[in-house]
Each structure stands twice: as C-alpha cells, then as structure tokens.
Design a protein around this motif. Structure first.
Motif: not given
Length: 118
Positions: A46-71
């Motif tokens: 399952e794809l959980v989360s992603g962050i683009s080179h430019y900083g755009t973030t995406t999250y699976a619905d199941s983790v939104k509000g609980r997980f945070t991706i950063s770089q």
C-alpha cells in the motif's frame, strides 16, 4: 550507486508514535520524489505517503491526520512521523525513490518493521 536505507521502526503500543527515516544516496545529479509504502502479511503493498522534490505531499486516506511526511534536502533524508498508531498500521514500511530528472535509477530500501500492539 543509488540506494535508500530506512530506519526507525520498532514496536509501540496503540496510540503511540514512531518516526521513520529514509536516507537516499547516489542522487547528486538527479531529482526525485520519495514515497513510503507498507505491506502487512497476506496483504498487498500500500502507498502510504509521498513527497515530491518540490515538497508536495500526499497521504493515503487511512493515515491522513496521523502521519506527516517531511524532507531534509541537505541530508537527502525523508521522514515519516507516525502518531496515534493503530494495530492496523502494523506492517513492513519501505521507502522508494522515483526519479523525475536525470539518469539515476529508482531505488527501494529493504524496509523497517513497525508493530503496533493493542
């Protein structure tokens, strides 16, 4: 040689937190997005989360509000802060690079185990 290495997994009680790290190397002349995946026994990856080179973030619905991706670009490292963990978050978490420019290769890490006890 391009590669990624994950760290930070472990066992935690439900409601607890963990921070995963993914360090990339070998991408000096390339740009890439980074994604976190997870796979539990008997389930599809399952794809959980992603962050683009430019900083755009995406999250699976199941983790939104609980997980945070950063770089941290200076360290070529992506983090996944996981809060309010649930037993259903138990899985092996892997990170992967997805090259968007340059002649580098995508890379997958070996993963790190996250176990959430109830």
């Amino acid at each position: 040689q391009a590669q990624v290495v994950e760290s930070g997994g472990g066992t935690v009680q439900a409601g607890g937190s963990l921070r995963l790290s993914c360090a990339a190397s070998g991408y000096t002349f390339c740009t890439y997005d980074m994604k976190w995946y997870r796979q539990a026994p008997g389930k599809e990856r399952e794809l959980v989360s992603g962050i683009s080179h430019y900083g755009t973030t995406t999250y699976a619905d199941s983790v939104k509000g609980r997980f945070t991706i950063s770089q941290d670009k200076a360290k070529n490292t992506v983090y996944l802060q996981m809060n309010s963990l649930k037993p259903e978050d138990t899985a092996r978490y892997s990170c992967a690079t997805h090259v968007i420019w340059g002649i580098c290769l995508d890379a997958w890490g070996l993963g790190t185990q996250v176990t959430v006890s109830s």
